[in-house]
Design an enzyme around this catalytic site. Structure first.
Site, PDB file in Angstrom:
ATOM      1  N   ASP A 105       0.851  -1.182   0.000  1.00 45.70           N
ATOM      2  CA  ASP A 105       0.000   0.000   0.000  1.00 45.70           C
ATOM      3  C   ASP A 105       0.890   1.236   0.000  1.00 45.70           C
ATOM      4  O   ASP A 105       1.839   1.324   0.793  1.00 45.70           O
ATOM      5  CB  ASP A 105      -0.890  -0.002   1.246  1.00 45.70           C
ATOM      6  CG  ASP A 105      -2.357   0.200   0.926  1.00 45.70           C
ATOM      7  OD1 ASP A 105      -2.662   1.251   0.335  1.00 45.70           O
ATOM      8  OD2 ASP A 105      -3.178  -0.671   1.252  1.00 45.70           O
ATOM      9  N   ASP A 212      -3.122   4.604  -2.386  1.00 46.00           N
ATOM     10  CA  ASP A 212      -4.218   5.132  -1.591  1.00 46.00           C
ATOM     11  C   ASP A 212      -4.627   6.518  -2.076  1.00 46.00           C
ATOM     12  O   ASP A 212      -3.767   7.351  -2.378  1.00 46.00           O
ATOM     13  CB  ASP A 212      -3.753   5.186  -0.131  1.00 46.00           C
ATOM     14  CG  ASP A 212      -4.851   5.552   0.837  1.00 46.00           C
ATOM     15  OD1 ASP A 212      -5.854   4.821   0.891  1.00 46.00           O
ATOM     16  OD2 ASP A 212      -4.697   6.564   1.554  1.00 46.00           O
ATOM     17  N   ASP A 345     -12.187  -1.619   3.363  1.00 44.41           N
ATOM     18  CA  ASP A 345     -13.067  -0.491   3.658  1.00 44.41           C
ATOM     19  C   ASP A 345     -14.546  -0.809   3.457  1.00 44.41           C
ATOM     20  O   ASP A 345     -15.383   0.092   3.588  1.00 44.41           O
ATOM     21  CB  ASP A 345     -12.711   0.707   2.758  1.00 44.41           C
ATOM     22  CG  ASP A 345     -11.459   1.426   3.210  1.00 44.41           C
ATOM     23  OD1 ASP A 345     -11.122   1.344   4.409  1.00 44.41           O
ATOM     24  OD2 ASP A 345     -10.808   2.074   2.369  1.00 44.41           O
TER      25      ASP A 345
END
Length: 586
Positions: A105, A212, A345
């Site tokens: 990430d 991200d 998420d």
């Protein structure tokens, strides 16, 4: 039917199945209640057996964990409970030794407020790093009251500005006050990001990044107030001012130039970008920006923009439209797309888009596997999806919700309503449907205490769901008819027909509202038909005219044990795939 566009040369990152691991919740190796890197290493053979090609690791960097590691205090250190740098080096080596790839990430829109850069930035107004973050003086209203520079609302609720007493200015943050946004306008800041967060890890041999909030680096630098759309709130939605800003593509091109010397791929998180023309600027190969992005049209269904907990109804037609919206993007373009329904998420797909009723849960999970497994693009799975994990039940105590968004929402309702029981019940119901926590509970490995995530005497950082007794890896691996074995077979089947399922041209067929039916065609004329019943009742269906020549041998895969290759009725949540080897008109 049009043929596959000429632009889509085979690539490993197009054909590979990607599996996201949420480090804190995957596997705890030392029984401190927190998942870790050695725990991941211990399960690599399990993932290889499933058919995974690429493993995506959620943020593992040093962090105070205000937002579960998306608040990074040092890009080149490991969050101590997760392990050491030596553990991460071993993870990279072990994944590669099994013929798999690994991506990390990349969180570079913001840092933690305890990152040394921010600490230096906030120390003095004339600090050399002051301009590495976004600082503004206050405004004052007609009464002389100090006010933030704008009325913008943060993604976690409240203002996007936090007052710093020592320097008498506000700093900007799209997310929590513990996640100040970096100022990408500053060239030195960008260079430091590239060196510490990107090149450092590429030189260690990783194979790419999930990036991200990739479209939020550039803001409208004049910082205008947002229109008042919610007069009862002091802050207002302002996505248009900090998403897809004026220099965003310049910045992404710079990132791409850093990556150019490595054989890696990028997938960007692209929120609040519903227009296809805007998305194409990020994913067109000619633009040299990103290899693919996550579009959230499907997983945002039922959520109000800017407030995921203000729920709206959505229909199966809505689901079908949004799920298939980007399937046609590869036709006659040079862009690529992603296929997914879950990540860290989002709530669990079986609960949100099918049924987690025990009578239908297994069948529904398999049906979603057939749909996703035959769609064009790069396929992404999230940990637990392969065994059909479901949302926490309504009985899950509100105290067990840990996500900063969940906690903020519930506390805001408490404050706004004075602990009104009806309002709090509605808030808890919203959490049960769409809270991020559902994806973050510990992975369910077996039916022992704590689901095998950690030892019985340990206390997991999040409460294990009671469903672990029925839904776990141990009672599915090797068991005919299990969700795991179905996903494993589906992944093998997808790779066997990669020209059809990964690269094939998509065409939806309109039938009953409860049915999702689509045709895929490969460049060599091979065709497939996917048909899925998305409801808990049997449904009649009709073979499309272009498949009237189907033979029994063309019946390839079903969620049921039926051997009738084009029977006109589908059972509840049944899915089927047909593959025809010769081309037909229609």
């Amino acid at each position: 039917m049009p043929h596959q566009g000429r632009y889509h040369e085979p690539k490993w990152w197009k054909e590979g199945v990607v599996y996201e691991i949420y480090v804190s919740s995957f596997k705890d190796s030392n029984n401190d209640g927190i998942g870790d890197i050695p725990g991941i290493i211990s399960k690599l053979d399990y993932l290889r057996d499933l058919g995974v090609d690429i493993i995506w690791i959620s943020p593992h960097y040093q962090s105070p964990q205000i937002d579960m590691g998306y608040d990074i205090s040092d890009y080149q250190q490991i969050h101590e409970p997760y392990g050491s740098m030596e553990d991460v080096d071993t993870l990279i080596e072990q994944i590669h030794s099994r013929g798999m790839k690994i991506i990390f990430d990349l969180v570079i829109n913001h840092t933690s407020d305890i990152h040394p850069w921010f600490q230096e930035s906030r120390a003095l107004i004339d600090s050399p790093k002051r301009d590495w973050y976004i600082w503004r003086p206050p405004r004052y209203d007609s009464t002389g009251k100090r006010c933030p520079p704008t009325n913008w609302r943060s993604n976690f609720g409240g203002p996007t500005w936090t007052w710093d007493e020592s320097t008498q200015q506000y700093y900007f943050h799209i997310y929590s006050p513990g996640q100040p946004d970096l100022n990408w306008e500053n060239r030195d800041c960008r260079r430091a990001i590239y060196d510490t967060a990107i090149r450092f890890w590429l030189d260690k041999g990783i194979d790419g990044f999930r990036i991200d909030t990739v479209n939020r680096y550039s803001k409208c630098s004049d910082f205008p107030d947002a229109a008042i759309t919610d007069p009862n709130e002091e802050t207002q939605l302002a996505f248009q001012y900090f998403t897809n800003g004026p220099r965003i593509h310049e910045y992404i091109s710079e990132v791409r130039s850093v990556l150019a010397n490595y054989d890696v791929f990028t997938v960007g998180e692209l929120p609040n970008t519903p227009d296809q023309a805007d998305v194409m600027r990020f994913i067109s190969a000619r633009e040299k920006q990103l290899d693919m992005v996550f579009n959230f049209d499907t997983v945002y269904l039922g959520q109000t923009p800017g407030d995921r907990f203000r729920l709206q109804t959505f229909t199966k037609d809505d689901f079908k439209r949004e799920l298939t919206k980007w399937q046609t993007v590869i036709q006659d373009t040079d862009a690529w797309t992603t296929v997914f329904l879950e990540n860290h998420d989002q709530g669990r797909s079986v609960s949100r888009f099918a049924s987690d009723d025990p009578a239908y849960r297994i069948q529904a999970a398999k049906m979603l596997a057939i749909v996703l497994g035959t769609m064009t693009g790069t396929l992404f799975l999230y940990q637990g999806q392969e065994i059909g994990m479901v949302n926490a039940p309504p009985s899950y105590p509100v105290e067990e919700y840990k996500c900063i968004r969940s906690v903020n929402h519930y506390n805001n309702i408490r404050q706004q309503t004075g602990d009104d029981p009806v309002a709090l019940s509605e808030a808890l119901e919203a959490l049960q449907k769409v809270a991020r926590d559902h994806a973050r509970v510990p992975m369910q490995w077996d039916d022992s205490a704590n689901a095998g995530f950690c030892a019985a005497q340990a206390k997991p950082w999040m409460r294990v769901l009671d469903s672990y007794r029925e839904i776990n890896v141990a009672n599915q691996v090797g068991r005919n008819g299990s969700v795991f074995e179905f996903w494993k077979n589906m992944i093998r089947f997808r790779k066997q027909y990669r020209d059809l399922f990964v690269y094939g041209v998509f065409r939806a067929i309109d039938q009953h509202k409860d049915l999702l039916v689509f045709i895929k065609e490969a460049a060599d004329g091979k065709r497939s038909l996917t048909v899925a019943n998305m409801c808990d009742q049997p449904r009649q269906w009709t073979l499309p005219s272009s498949f009237s020549d189907l033979k029994p041998a063309d019946f390839a895969l079903s969620t049921c044990d039926t051997q009738e290759f084009h029977h006109s009725q589908l059972a509840a949540f049944e899915g089927r795939i047909y593959v025809a080897g010769t081309r037909a008109d229609g």
